[in-house]
Scaffold this active site. Structure first.
Site, PDB file in Angstrom:
ATOM      1  N   ARG A  29      13.909  23.315  17.561  1.00  0.00           N
ATOM      2  CA  ARG A  29      15.070  22.297  16.843  1.00  0.00           C
ATOM      3  C   ARG A  29      14.634  21.704  15.796  1.00  0.00           C
ATOM      4  NH1 ARG A  29      19.646  21.124  20.456  1.00  0.00           N
ATOM      5  NH2 ARG A  29      19.891  23.235  21.591  1.00  0.00           N
ATOM      6  N   ARG A  33      20.059  17.766  13.989  1.00  0.00           N
ATOM      7  CA  ARG A  33      20.753  16.389  13.669  1.00  0.00           C
ATOM      8  C   ARG A  33      19.970  15.102  13.449  1.00  0.00           C
ATOM      9  NH1 ARG A  33      24.237  16.995  19.172  1.00  0.00           N
ATOM     10  NH2 ARG A  33      22.304  17.831  19.228  1.00  0.00           N
ATOM     11  N   ARG A  42      26.415  19.676   8.048  1.00  0.00           N
ATOM     12  CA  ARG A  42      27.118  20.080   9.350  1.00  0.00           C
ATOM     13  C   ARG A  42      28.433  19.637   8.968  1.00  0.00           C
ATOM     14  NH1 ARG A  42      29.631  20.965  12.763  1.00  0.00           N
ATOM     15  NH2 ARG A  42      29.302  20.495  14.970  1.00  0.00           N
ATOM     16  N   ASP A  79      22.270  29.758  17.480  1.00  0.00           N
ATOM     17  CA  ASP A  79      22.140  29.604  18.916  1.00  0.00           C
ATOM     18  C   ASP A  79      22.044  30.716  20.005  1.00  0.00           C
ATOM     19  OD1 ASP A  79      22.657  26.501  20.313  1.00  0.00           O
ATOM     20  OD2 ASP A  79      23.533  28.023  21.392  1.00  0.00           O
ATOM     21  N   TYR A 155      25.191  29.641  31.266  1.00  0.00           N
ATOM     22  CA  TYR A 155      26.295  29.192  30.513  1.00  0.00           C
ATOM     23  C   TYR A 155      27.368  30.034  30.759  1.00  0.00           C
ATOM     24  CZ  TYR A 155      23.121  25.809  28.194  1.00  0.00           C
ATOM     25  OH  TYR A 155      22.141  24.925  28.161  1.00  0.00           O
TER      26      TYR A 155
HETATM   27  O1  CP3 Z   1      15.239  25.557  16.742  1.00  0.00           O
HETATM   28  C1  CP3 Z   1      15.930  25.752  15.852  1.00  0.00           C
HETATM   29  O2  CP3 Z   1      15.702  24.528  14.946  1.00  0.00           O
HETATM   30  C2  CP3 Z   1      16.740  26.740  15.796  1.00  0.00           C
HETATM   31  C3  CP3 Z   1      18.131  26.632  16.070  1.00  0.00           C
HETATM   32  C4  CP3 Z   1      18.422  26.531  17.552  1.00  0.00           C
HETATM   33  C5  CP3 Z   1      19.663  25.908  18.131  1.00  0.00           C
HETATM   34  N1  CP3 Z   1      19.684  25.742  19.344  1.00  0.00           N
HETATM   35  C6  CP3 Z   1      20.514  24.895  17.400  1.00  0.00           C
HETATM   36  C7  CP3 Z   1      21.686  24.074  17.823  1.00  0.00           C
HETATM   37  C8  CP3 Z   1      17.939  26.975  18.687  1.00  0.00           C
HETATM   38  C9  CP3 Z   1      16.671  27.807  18.746  1.00  0.00           C
HETATM   39  C10 CP3 Z   1      18.746  26.888  19.842  1.00  0.00           C
HETATM   40  C11 CP3 Z   1      18.362  27.374  21.329  1.00  0.00           C
HETATM   41  C12 CP3 Z   1      19.357  26.864  22.265  1.00  0.00           C
HETATM   42  N2  CP3 Z   1      20.765  26.742  22.328  1.00  0.00           N
HETATM   43  C13 CP3 Z   1      19.017  26.598  23.493  1.00  0.00           C
HETATM   44  C14 CP3 Z   1      17.467  26.782  24.079  1.00  0.00           C
HETATM   45  C15 CP3 Z   1      16.667  25.746  23.962  1.00  0.00           C
HETATM   46  C16 CP3 Z   1      16.852  24.457  24.862  1.00  0.00           C
HETATM   47  O3  CP3 Z   1      17.446  23.517  23.942  1.00  0.00           O
HETATM   48  O4  CP3 Z   1      16.775  24.605  25.892  1.00  0.00           O
HETATM   49  C17 CP3 Z   1      20.101  26.382  24.347  1.00  0.00           C
HETATM   50  C18 CP3 Z   1      19.934  25.953  25.806  1.00  0.00           C
HETATM   51  C19 CP3 Z   1      20.975  26.108  23.707  1.00  0.00           C
HETATM   52  C20 CP3 Z   1      22.659  26.120  23.817  1.00  0.00           C
HETATM   53  C21 CP3 Z   1      23.095  24.837  23.245  1.00  0.00           C
HETATM   54  N3  CP3 Z   1      23.295  24.716  21.792  1.00  0.00           N
HETATM   55  C22 CP3 Z   1      23.352  23.486  23.625  1.00  0.00           C
HETATM   56  C23 CP3 Z   1      23.409  23.187  25.318  1.00  0.00           C
HETATM   57  C24 CP3 Z   1      23.935  22.634  22.754  1.00  0.00           C
HETATM   58  C25 CP3 Z   1      24.473  21.207  22.855  1.00  0.00           C
HETATM   59  C26 CP3 Z   1      23.447  20.265  22.925  1.00  0.00           C
HETATM   60  C27 CP3 Z   1      23.355  19.564  21.593  1.00  0.00           C
HETATM   61  O5  CP3 Z   1      21.788  19.561  21.615  1.00  0.00           O
HETATM   62  O6  CP3 Z   1      24.236  19.257  21.014  1.00  0.00           O
HETATM   63  C28 CP3 Z   1      23.802  23.266  21.689  1.00  0.00           C
HETATM   64  C29 CP3 Z   1      24.036  23.000  20.137  1.00  0.00           C
HETATM   65  C30 CP3 Z   1      22.979  22.990  19.115  1.00  0.00           C
HETATM   66  N4  CP3 Z   1      22.503  24.236  18.806  1.00  0.00           N
HETATM   67  C31 CP3 Z   1      22.882  22.211  17.977  1.00  0.00           C
HETATM   68  C32 CP3 Z   1      21.729  22.769  17.285  1.00  0.00           C
HETATM   69  C33 CP3 Z   1      21.213  21.937  15.963  1.00  0.00           C
HETATM   70  C34 CP3 Z   1      23.541  20.780  17.665  1.00  0.00           C
HETATM   71  C35 CP3 Z   1      24.932  21.121  17.305  1.00  0.00           C
HETATM   72  C36 CP3 Z   1      25.286  20.455  16.102  1.00  0.00           C
HETATM   73  O7  CP3 Z   1      24.733  20.291  15.081  1.00  0.00           O
HETATM   74  O8  CP3 Z   1      26.614  19.973  16.115  1.00  0.00           O
END
Ligand code: CP3
Length: 347
Positions: A29, A33, A42, A79, A155
């Site tokens: 990640r 944010r 964003r 994602d 999910y």
């Molecule tokens: O790593 C990176 O920089 C690349 C991008 C990336 C994102 N999600 C961007 C993201 C990667 C590799 C993921 C993987 C991901 N997504 C996982 C596996 C890794 C982990 O964290 O366990 C999972 C379970 C998800 C599903 C997911 N996406 C959830 C549960 C959420 C909400 C929680 C949160 O942090 O808000 C997301 C949203 C998400 N994915 C964001 C980002 C930058 C935040 C959303 C936003 O900016 O509004």
């Protein structure tokens, strides 16, 4: 210290089983944010999924952390839930609440998914990859990724994130044949998605199994190891030279079976695994990535310095990629990330 980077760079060097000093570093990640420039992009797009499906902006946010920090790899901004979305499931990201999906929890709902439309729906990710690889130097490879079938299925079945993945676990016990149909479908679509990213230019892959830790051993073998093994085999059949990192978060001692049986090239470890276990049971057979506590990076201070040093002392002399044990926390101060990179690069 002078860094004489090979064309491949230290990250790919480590993934092919060689050690590199200093250890390469990137953070799960790393685009997100905690960066004001991410929050700015964003705020200009409607939803998070719109950002993932906008190649110009997704490429921009992929590159943002590389402009600030001396990271050794980039990861495509997307994602894991883009795959169920591409299968026609309704997926939304609700501000402050995380993902919301229309649950798929029986045979009829699985039959209603539309794999034939997936390639077209995922095409923007491949365009993002092309844009990012054109902008990056040879020495900084781009990582492609997908969620592991088990984690994506949790999910899909639950319709949201959950504490215990109850919907998927109960379904898998109650009706293993229909749950297997969902898992098999996810193996196929995820393999195509990883290969699509490879064709567009990624040079390493990571499979995120964030909920691997919720399964007892027999279920872990069936729903985590077996599908990951099939997924890796399908990818390796067409892209044998692209290293695959597995991230079985929370697997505990089962991480060892996972490392041996899935066919992955390197293992990413969460914070709960002891460093001696990483060294003796995992790094003795493959490169290891991890496993600083994201909350310690958030907290910073002398304890951060101390723990980074401990990790590098124990793991840094064999093939090792420095990373967190899970994604970076959105409240993490940028100075702490800069400090971490300095510590690793000067080690
Ligand atoms: O790593 C990176 O920089 C690349 C991008 C990336 C994102 N999600 C961007 C993201 C990667 C590799 C993921 C993987 C991901 N997504 C996982 C596996 C890794 C982990 O964290 O366990 C999972 C379970 C998800 C599903 C997911 N996406 C959830 C549960 C959420 C909400 C929680 C949160 O942090 O808000 C997301 C949203 C998400 N994915 C964001 C980002 C930058 C935040 C959303 C936003 O900016 O509004």
């Amino acid at each position: 210290m002078l860094r004489v980077a090979s064309v491949e760079g230290p990250f790919l060097k480590v993934l092919t089983g060689q050690s590199s000093s200093p250890a390469p570093i990137w953070l799960m990640r790393q685009a997100g944010r905690y960066l004001p420039e991410y929050r700015e992009v964003r705020s200009k797009v409607g939803s998070f999924l719109d950002l993932c499906r906008n190649p110009e902006l997704a490429a921009e946010v992929t590159l943002q952390p590389l402009r600030r920090f001396d990271f050794d790899a980039a990861i495509v901004f997307s994602d894991i839930l883009i795959v169920p979305h591409a299968l026609g499931q309704r997926v939304e990201f609700v501000e402050g609440e995380g993902p919301k999906l229309e649950p798929v929890s029986d045979a009829k709902a699985v039959a209603g998914l539309k794999p034939e439309g997936a390639a077209k729906a995922l095409a923007p990710v491949y365009e993002t990859v092309e844009r990012v690889t054109a902008a990056l130097p040879e020495s900084i490879p781009l990582i492609g990724f997908c969620g592991a079938p088990w984690t994506v299925a949790t999910y899909m079945a639950e319709g949201s994130g959950s504490k215990d993945q109850a919907a998927a676990r109960a379904w898998a016990y109650r009706e293993p044949e229909t749950f297997q149909a969902l898992i098999d479908l996810l193996v196929e679509v995820s393999a195509d998605h990883l290969l699509g990213q490879v064709r567009a230019g990624v040079r390493a892959l990571q499979i995120f199994d964030s909920w691997a830790g919720s399964l007892p051993e027999d279920q872990f073998a069936r729903w985590c190891i077996a599908p990951t093994k099939n997924l890796v085999a399908r990818v390796k059949a067409e892209a044998p030279n692209v290293p695959v990192i597995g991230f079985p978060r929370g697997a505990g001692p089962l991480a060892e079976r996972y490392a041996h049986e899935t066919g992955i090239d390197a293992i990413s470890c969460d914070t709960s695994l002891p460093l001696a276990f990483l060294k003796e049971r995992l790094q003795s057979r493959m490169p290891v990535q991890g496993n600083l506590d994201p909350l310690l990076l958030l907290a910073g201070g002398p304890e951060l310095d101390r723990q980074v040093k401990t990790i590098l002392t124990i793991l840094g002399r064999s093939p090792f990629v420095f990373n967190l044990g899970h994604g970076i926390h959105p409240e993490t101060p940028i100075d702490h990330v800069a400090r971490l990179v300095t510590l690793v690069k000067n080690s």
